[in-house]
Write an enzyme that holds these catalytic residues in place. Structure first.
Site, mmCIF file in Angstrom:
data_model
loop_
_atom_site.group_PDB
_atom_site.id
_atom_site.type_symbol
_atom_site.label_atom_id
_atom_site.label_comp_id
_atom_site.label_asym_id
_atom_site.label_seq_id
_atom_site.Cartn_x
_atom_site.Cartn_y
_atom_site.Cartn_z
ATOM 1 N N ALA A 116 0.701 -1.346 -0.027
ATOM 2 C CA ALA A 116 -0.082 0.051 -0.092
ATOM 3 C C ALA A 116 0.747 1.205 0.033
ATOM 4 O O ALA A 116 0.279 2.469 -0.132
ATOM 5 C CB ALA A 116 -0.918 0.067 1.168
ATOM 6 N N CYS A 117 2.383 1.249 -0.055
ATOM 7 C CA CYS A 117 2.946 1.987 0.275
ATOM 8 C C CYS A 117 3.665 2.688 -0.805
ATOM 9 O O CYS A 117 4.284 1.854 -1.660
ATOM 10 C CB CYS A 117 3.981 1.691 1.278
ATOM 11 S SG CYS A 117 5.185 2.951 1.743
ATOM 12 N N GLY A 118 3.734 3.938 -1.149
ATOM 13 C CA GLY A 118 4.710 4.560 -2.433
ATOM 14 C C GLY A 118 5.700 5.336 -1.819
ATOM 15 O O GLY A 118 6.827 4.647 -1.670
ATOM 16 N N CYS A 120 5.897 6.007 1.284
ATOM 17 C CA CYS A 120 6.106 5.871 2.707
ATOM 18 C C CYS A 120 7.695 5.480 2.883
ATOM 19 O O CYS A 120 8.209 4.595 1.985
ATOM 20 C CB CYS A 120 5.268 4.842 3.245
ATOM 21 S SG CYS A 120 3.807 4.226 2.181
#
Length: 287
Positions: A116-118, A120
């Site tokens: 879900a992390c770009g 982050c």
């Protein structure tokens, strides 16, 4: 390799009805460790498949690679430590050209990211606005609202793994002049799906992606706009909402950002001059 989907037994329940058992199809999520010259750089969670494209797109998004010749190649290694044994295909060792500069330690990503992390894990919010080599604002592409309205259906028609699992994001690149679908990629992470599209374009020597539209199946986040800018994509269209930071970055960088692209309506948040005869432009859109 049969690693994109997995089958899992479940109990199907409906209120006030009898339970039943069945097998459900799940989207696979596995870690991918990217190495450069044998040295670990980052680990991301992704859906296996098109991993070389994912790696290439990651390096474009980070501003490390700007040209096809800077991404020399990649090879799948064994498991963690590569001490022999069966190849897990979850470690990819990349070879870059000598002029491809890796980020300094203080601006590097954390070595662990989720699907879900770009952005982050970046060391500082000041590091996320990587300077692009391409002038997106100068792209004079124009697309009709009618053509834009067709993109979600074209996107969904090619989402073969989503049709089975309902659990993947998709990103697709369209030729703005002809409407042709150039490439589509699916992944559990929306940023991974976009990196796979950008990586494909790099390996096809198509950067910068002038006169193209990037369509995504979910919301438009800051990271997706940033990836569009880094690849030279002038238009980003999402079926869901953008974030405020995504709109600000699109405004400042010259990207036309379209959200809530559903049916015959859409909101054009930035640079609406590129959308001919717009159907529904948000009030206060910035030209």
């Amino acid at each position: 390799m049969g690693r994109i989907t997995a089958r899992w037994p479940i109990t199907k329940m409906s209120v006030a009805q009898s339970n039943s058992t069945r097998v459900d199809v799940l989207a696979v999520e596995e870690p991918l460790e990217l190495r450069v010259g044998g040295s670990p750089l980052v680990v991301t969670m992704r859906t296996p498949g098109n991993d070389v494209d994912l790696a290439a797109g990651f390096f474009v998004s980070e501003g490390i690679v700007r040209r096809r010749d800077q991404f020399v190649g990649a090879i799948a290694c064994g498991g963690p430590g590569t001490g022999g044994g069966q190849n897990t295909y979850n470690v990819l060792d990349v070879t870059l050209a000598a002029d491809a500069e890796l980020p300094s330690r203080e601006h590097a990503r954390s070595f662990s990211m989720t699907s879900a992390c770009g952005v982050c894990g970046k060391a500082s919010i000041d590091a996320v606005s990587t300077v692009s080599s391409f002038d997106v604002a100068a792209d004079d592409v124009e697309v009709s609202a009618d053509d834009l309205s067709r993109l979600p259906d074209a996107l969904r028609a090619e989402q073969t793994v989503f049709a089975k699992t309902g659990g993947l994001h998709a990103a697709a690149l369209f030729d703005a002049d002809s409407g042709e679908l150039l490439v589509l990629r699916e992944d559990v992470g929306r940023h991974n799906a976009v990196d796979k599209v950008v990586g494909w374009a790099l390996r096809e020597n198509l950067l910068p992606l002038r006169r193209t539209v990037l369509a995504v199946s979910g919301r438009a986040s800051f990271e997706l706009v940033e990836k569009a800018v880094m690849a030279g994509i002038p238009m980003l269209a999402a079926v869901s909402a953008p974030s405020s930071l995504a709109v600000e970055l699109a405004r400042d960088s010259g990207v036309t950002l379209v959200g809530f692209l559903r049916g015959r309506t859409m909101n054009v948040y930035t640079h609406p001059r590129r959308v001919a005869n717009p159907i529904a432009v948000s009030e206060g859109a910035v030209s």
